[in-house]
Design a protein around this motif. Structure first.
Motif, PDB file in Angstrom:
ATOM      1  N   GLN A   1       1.541   1.032  10.965  1.00  0.00           N
ATOM      2  CA  GLN A   1       1.359   2.387  10.467  1.00  0.00           C
ATOM      3  C   GLN A   1       1.345   2.443   8.939  1.00  0.00           C
ATOM      4  O   GLN A   1       0.595   3.230   8.345  1.00  0.00           O
ATOM      5  CB  GLN A   1       2.463   3.298  11.008  1.00  0.00           C
ATOM      6  N   GLN A   2       2.142   1.574   8.308  1.00  0.00           N
ATOM      7  CA  GLN A   2       2.183   1.593   6.845  1.00  0.00           C
ATOM      8  C   GLN A   2       0.833   1.197   6.246  1.00  0.00           C
ATOM      9  O   GLN A   2       0.404   1.742   5.224  1.00  0.00           O
ATOM     10  CB  GLN A   2       3.268   0.636   6.345  1.00  0.00           C
TER      11      GLN A   2
ATOM     12  N   ASP B   1      -1.567   4.132   6.739  1.00  0.00           N
ATOM     13  CA  ASP B   1      -1.284   5.171   5.740  1.00  0.00           C
ATOM     14  C   ASP B   1      -1.856   4.784   4.375  1.00  0.00           C
ATOM     15  O   ASP B   1      -2.387   5.636   3.644  1.00  0.00           O
ATOM     16  CB  ASP B   1       0.223   5.398   5.638  1.00  0.00           C
TER      17      ASP B   1
ATOM     18  N   GLU C   1      -4.793   6.959   2.367  1.00  0.00           N
ATOM     19  CA  GLU C   1      -4.576   7.466   1.008  1.00  0.00           C
ATOM     20  C   GLU C   1      -5.628   6.919   0.051  1.00  0.00           C
ATOM     21  O   GLU C   1      -6.190   7.658  -0.765  1.00  0.00           O
ATOM     22  CB  GLU C   1      -3.176   7.076   0.531  1.00  0.00           C
TER      23      GLU C   1
END
Length: 588
Positions: A244-245, A248, A252
């Motif tokens: 998930q990191q 993300d 971004e």
């Protein structure tokens, strides 16, 4: 000495004046002196290290003394203050019995991490079968740990990494034995495993936390469920946070970064990040990663071009699409960061441009094409050229003719300029800093930040000509860095690696801009002040093609000013056009 040269750049150059603030240090004045024989060496002022005579006599030791001109040199001192203490391992024994093998000692304290039936084997050439037989009979620290857990219930609560604190591995019997003393000072060491070695990586993660396992199947079993892979076991055990990191981070970055930058980020994450599912990362962000290629080609072929570009980027991390379980493509030349030129169209433009050349321009073009095509004897043909031409003489037109002609032959040519504005005037032009990856902060020993296995390096190797416009504006250290880069890539010690290079510009205009630099430092930063300048064959354009016939005299007047033809000993007189009074300026 490194490769026959002093790594501290000695001998220095003779200097009439001290130059200030060059990369944080002064370049001191060194008077030209006659050489003095010291032993078998002949030395002069160029070999003298900056020193203070009083300190040398006071302490009778060798002391260098430098004047700090920036925080860079101050940080060099504080680095040693905060670097931490040194540590050493000492063992006392009789001199005759000294038998210390540091490598073997290090290997002995490491715990094996291997998959089932994949332990390392050591053998001599021709004895592979015997090596496999010995390995089948010999237990490793890991398989012996399984046996220990079967036979000794007291070891069930001890993880594999902590077992050396309580047991000693007997190499003769390949068994773990109860430790009698000294366990509090023992640390078990598991070797570092790359995330690319997926199953071993997750096996190591489980060995750091699980205890009492008696087999590889036991390690794969979590809460009564036998997992298929060690990665799945880590997930069931709650050791993985997921990707998930990374998702993300991509979401971004996609809001303000170009697709090319996103592909660089993707390659970097694959090279250094611990991504659990690389194919899923590609699928979820494929639209952002392929946006430019989809616009240029189509939705069907765009992803193939993007994957080919990622393949090129992954080579810097010793990776490939196949290693990451991504779809493989075969588009080796389609994603080079250069314009796609049509050969037929380039030939038509080359013929059109050639017909418009004046005699001076035609001579320059013929000389360069002869060097590129190697029509002349290589020993007699220069490969470094400088085109000197004031504004309006048609330098850019000459560059364009060369670009169209060489590209019309199906060859590569690289046009660069010292500034972005000048680069836009060249077809397919870029700044020299972006092509050669020249560092922003330069000194005489810096090199370009371009890796030999990068696609930009391959493009430099294939190019037939390098055109560098507005060269007088660039610092000489930039040319030295590019010279070292090309020599390193081509393995050739000729200037610029034997590549044909054309520099162009007008030294009568702007010289390199040195922030808060003196006149001496500005002049010294020019290419003309270095030995490399002697390697260049000079070509000249003098006919102003931009000025009208009525303005010819004004152009000649400007050139006379640039050539200092109005100067006398103390005062410069120049009669302005359409003026009856001379303009006077004091010579500094």
């Amino acid at each position: 000495m490194r490769d026959g040269q002093c790594c501290k750049s000695f001998p220095k150059q003779f200097k009439d004046d001290t130059e200030e603030n060059v990369n944080g240090y002064h370049i001191y004045r060194r008077r030209a002196t006659e050489p003095v024989q010291v032993g078998k060496y002949s030395i002069d002022n160029r070999w003298v290290v900056p020193y203070n005579p009083w300190l040398l006599k006071k302490f009778n030791v060798h002391i260098n003394v430098e004047v700090c001109a920036s925080v860079k040199s101050v940080k060099y001192l504080y680095k040693y203050v905060y670097k931490g203490h040194d540590a050493a391992s000492v063992k006392m024994q009789e001199e005759d019995a000294l038998d210390h093998d540091e490598i073997l000692r290090f290997v002995e304290v490491r715990l094996a991490v291997h998959l089932q039936q994949q332990q390392p084997i050591v053998y001599e050439d021709g004895q592979e079968a015997q090596g496999i037989e010995r390995a089948a009979l010999r237990k490793t620290t890991l398989t012996s740990w399984f046996e220990l857990n079967k036979n000794d219930p007291s070891a069930h609560n001890i993880s594999y990494s902590d077992i050396p604190q309580y047991y000693v591995f007997d190499k003769s019997t390949t068994n773990w034995k109860k430790r009698q003393r000294g366990g509090q000072n023992v640390i078990g060491r598991l070797p570092v495993v790359s995330i690319l070695d997926t199953e071993r990586y997750y096996l190591r993660m489980l060995l750091l936390r699980k205890s009492g396992d008696i087999s590889f199947d036991d390690i794969l079993t979590v809460n009564g469920l036998r997992c298929i892979t060690f990665q799945q076991a880590c997930q069931e055990y709650g050791l993985l946070r997921g990707d998930q990191q990374w998702h993300d981070a991509f979401n971004e970055a996609a809001q303000f970064q170009s697709p090319r930058r996103l592909r660089m980020l993707f390659s970097m994450i694959c090279g250094f990040g611990e991504v659990e599912d690389v194919p899923d990362l590609w699928v979820q962000h494929q639209v952002s990663l392929c946006e430019d290629f989809v616009h240029r080609y189509s939705e069907q072929t765009g992803p193939h071009y993007a994957l080919a570009d990622i393949e090129e980027l992954l080579t810097s991390y010793n990776l490939s699409l196949q290693k990451l379980h991504l779809p493989t493509v075969d588009l080796p030349a389609s994603v080079l960061e250069r314009a796609n030129f049509d050969v037929v169209e380039e030939q038509a433009k080359a013929n059109s441009y050639t017909m418009q050349l004046n005699s001076e321009q035609r001579n320059v073009v013929e000389i360069l094409l002869s060097a590129v095509l190697q029509r002349c004897n290589a020993a007699d043909t220069s490969k470094c050229y400088f085109l000197d031409g004031p504004a309006g003489t048609g330098k850019t037109f000459v560059y364009s003719t060369l670009l169209h002609t060489i590209r019309g032959r199906g060859d590569d040519v690289i046009p660069v300029a010292s500034t972005g504005i000048a680069a836009t005037l060249l077809i397919g032009g870029r700044t020299a800093h972006s092509v050669f990856i020249i560092p922003i902060d330069l000194n005489a020993t810096y090199t370009c930040n371009l890796k030999p296995n990068a696609k930009e390096a391959d493009m430099l190797l294939k190019t037939k000509l390098i055109v560098w416009d507005e060269a007088p504006m660039a610092h000489v250290h930039a040319f030295l860095a590019v010279d070292r880069l090309l020599q390193d890539l081509t393995k050739c010690k000729e200037p610029f690696g034997g590549k044909v290079i054309l520099l162009g510009g007008d030294f009568r205009q702007v010289l390199p801009v040195i922030l808060r630099g003196s006149r001496t430092l500005t002049v010294a930063s020019s290419l003309k002040k270095r030995a490399l300048w002697l390697k260049f064959h000079k070509l000249y354009l003098t006919k102003n093609m931009r000025a009208l016939e009525s303005e010819r005299d004004f152009g000649v007047w400007l050139l006379d000013i640039g050539e200092k033809k109005w100067l006398n000993d103390s005062v410069a007189f120049a009669m302005l056009p359409f003026s009856t009074r001379p303009y006077t300026s004091i010579v500094q």
